[in-house]
Design an enzyme around this catalytic site. Sequence first.
Site, mmCIF file in Angstrom:
data_model
loop_
_atom_site.group_PDB
_atom_site.id
_atom_site.type_symbol
_atom_site.label_atom_id
_atom_site.label_comp_id
_atom_site.label_asym_id
_atom_site.label_seq_id
_atom_site.Cartn_x
_atom_site.Cartn_y
_atom_site.Cartn_z
ATOM 1 N N LYS A 280 0.854 -1.177 0.000
ATOM 2 C CA LYS A 280 0.000 0.000 0.000
ATOM 3 C C LYS A 280 0.902 1.244 0.000
ATOM 4 O O LYS A 280 1.810 1.352 0.820
ATOM 5 C CB LYS A 280 -0.908 -0.033 1.243
ATOM 6 N N GLU A 357 -20.387 -3.715 8.817
ATOM 7 C CA GLU A 357 -21.328 -2.862 9.551
ATOM 8 C C GLU A 357 -22.539 -3.638 10.045
ATOM 9 O O GLU A 357 -23.062 -3.342 11.122
ATOM 10 C CB GLU A 357 -21.767 -1.685 8.672
ATOM 11 N N ARG A 385 -26.329 0.096 5.337
ATOM 12 C CA ARG A 385 -26.492 -1.336 5.052
ATOM 13 C C ARG A 385 -26.907 -2.128 6.291
ATOM 14 O O ARG A 385 -27.159 -3.319 6.184
ATOM 15 C CB ARG A 385 -25.234 -1.931 4.403
HETATM 16 C C1 LIG Z 1 -19.249 -0.419 3.553
HETATM 17 C C2 LIG Z 1 -18.020 0.411 3.653
HETATM 18 N N1 LIG Z 1 -17.439 0.600 4.855
HETATM 19 C C3 LIG Z 1 -16.333 1.349 4.953
HETATM 20 C C4 LIG Z 1 -15.771 1.928 3.851
HETATM 21 C C5 LIG Z 1 -14.565 2.835 3.980
HETATM 22 N N2 LIG Z 1 -13.382 2.267 3.346
HETATM 23 C C6 LIG Z 1 -12.970 2.665 2.128
HETATM 24 S S1 LIG Z 1 -11.627 1.856 1.613
HETATM 25 C C7 LIG Z 1 -11.549 0.954 3.017
HETATM 26 C C8 LIG Z 1 -10.454 -0.050 3.206
HETATM 27 C C9 LIG Z 1 -10.455 -1.021 2.112
HETATM 28 O O1 LIG Z 1 -9.380 -1.896 2.264
HETATM 29 P P1 LIG Z 1 -8.944 -2.812 1.057
HETATM 30 O O2 LIG Z 1 -10.152 -3.348 0.396
HETATM 31 O O3 LIG Z 1 -7.963 -3.784 1.573
HETATM 32 O O4 LIG Z 1 -8.267 -1.820 0.041
HETATM 33 P P2 LIG Z 1 -6.878 -1.025 0.216
HETATM 34 O O5 LIG Z 1 -7.279 0.382 0.519
HETATM 35 O O6 LIG Z 1 -6.090 -1.653 1.292
HETATM 36 O O7 LIG Z 1 -6.228 -1.123 -1.107
HETATM 37 C C10 LIG Z 1 -12.577 1.295 3.884
HETATM 38 C C11 LIG Z 1 -12.787 0.718 5.228
HETATM 39 C C12 LIG Z 1 -16.411 1.715 2.611
HETATM 40 N N3 LIG Z 1 -15.964 2.275 1.480
HETATM 41 N N4 LIG Z 1 -17.520 0.956 2.540
#
Ligand SMILES: Cc1ncc(C[n+]2csc(CCOP(=O)(O)OP(=O)(O)O)c2C)c(N)n1
Length: 604
Positions: A280, A357, A385
Amino acid sequence: MDYGTVKTPQDLKRLDISQLDGLCDYLRGRIIDTVESNGGHLASNLGAVELTVALHYVFDCPHDKFVFDVGHQAYAHKLLTGRGDRFDRLRKNDGISGFPLPDESEYDAFGTGHASTSLSVALGLAEASARLGDGGRAIAVIGDGALTGGLAYEALNAIGSERLPVVIVLNDNNMSISKNVGAMSKYLTRLRLSKKYLRIKTEIKRAVSIIPLLGDGALHLLDKGKRLLKRVVLSNKMFEAMGISYYGPFDGHNVGELIEVFSQAKRKGGPVIVHVMTDKGKGLRSAVTDPEHSHGISSSDAGATHDFSSVLGDFLTDAATRDKRVTAVTAAMAIGTGLEKFSLSHPDMFKDVGIAEEHAVTYCAALAAGGLKPYFAVYSTFLQRSFDQLLHDVCIGGYAVTLCVDRAGAVGADGVTHQGVFDLSYLTVLPNMTVMCPTDGAELRAMLEFSLTYDAPLAIRYPKSYTVDREHTPIEYGKWETVRESKSDITVLCAGGRALDIALAAADRVDVRVVNARFVKPLDVGFLREHGKKGCTFITVEDNVAHGGFGCAVTEYLNSVNSAARCVVLAHADAFIDDRSVDGALAASGITKDNLIKIVKSLE
Ligand SMILES: Cc1ncc(C[n+]2csc(CCOP(=O)(O)OP(=O)(O)O)c2C)c(N)n1
């Protein structure tokens, strides 16, 4: 070579593989420069550059459908699909969205913004292609964080039982926004380690050939190696057992290797999961060393200055030392919701459940049923959700779960998928739920103090920031606070700080009573009765959609008692808000000082 000339997947396919590293450097440069000035998702995008280039090299987008989970890592995809020239207007109203948007480009097969949807989407698109006979494949790019969301498992369950050409690229960087959590994350770590074990296998073979020369110590090592190997072989079986071929893990920054494995997955036909390991923030030292705080960069937020989230974090940190029942729960948003400090000071009273959630809400209901005092800090948009969990698990039983609903109202640059303008509607419809709106940090603290002894479902909803702390009367259940008294027949009822700021600014110009409607549910019906005589008008102001919102509740009450008073509702219209600034979104719905003044003048 001028990589700026690579504007489409066709341009990309004309390059030699040896030129692709240069292209990746160029894309990274564009991403870093743009996010620095416009804000946006930095670290996630930097990690996904090579895999995006390789996907476009191998597959045929838009005939093959690319679905980016969350969609916060699709900047390279945007740069490679005809949007490079507009990329400096990323997240601006006249520019391009920070997330995939089918209206913006035919290369965006489906809109995303919330996590864990991509696998269901990919399966649906693959089914449609198969039935229509167009031969298209569906490719989902999903992070290990998004793979903590329950919806992803519902989709895996279905994908494994179909024989459709769905390619799942699992972009595993061991991080959600914060360090990833849960058993699946541990499982992926085991798969990552399997690379090492495969190397051990080669060593074992070599050792076997020379055992007679080495003695007992070597035999012991050999045994250990075999046990490890068995675990790896078994662990690789999980996806396979579900009917999904598993390839990996691969180096997610080696474009050549990715092109090879994606080509294999393409030839395979049925469902395949390609597990790639990425860093990342790759390519930017500050983002690699601190991916958590480089996940999302905000452009400077003019005007409002104080964050509600830090008030929450400070309050709960202190409350947890006084009350051992306090439990702070987040669904992968510890930093954004202000719980980072709490997580460090009270690790045993803090739970990050991952992007889950629905689970978080039901889990909190059970924590409360078991005698604890749970606080679920969550963004308004992501709580959407969990509606059934709120209804079925929290409200029917009347459990004392406190929802700290952050980023309520218009959110600005994240745009349409992230607007927090529905929560007053979906929360107030729930029997047993109390809904409060603090107008500033001091009032949030008072509400949280109130919550500690309140023994039923409670939601406290607030936007990211507030302008100034004001003096308040003490919180009294179901009672509003008059902020500016007047003899006028017009009363402006404000739900939240943004509404109050607008009303007070208007009240400097026109004579109105201004009320802080700190309880949106229950309404202060005593106040409405007292001030709702014939000839009186209430103007409600809220940063929520009109349907089911605060003004709707006031109107409904006045009608139900056959009141002679009128109610004018200032709220968002029945339309998705695509304005990418808070002020613009409020203005588009007429939630402004000037419009309020105009309405008051028209009534006088
Ligand atoms: C339902 C929901 N909860 C929380 C988020 C906020 N959020 C956006 S990206 C993320 C982390 C995602 O992690 P990953 O899928 O591993 O992608 P990375 O950023 O590590 O590449 C979160 C918690 C979201 N977009 N949707």
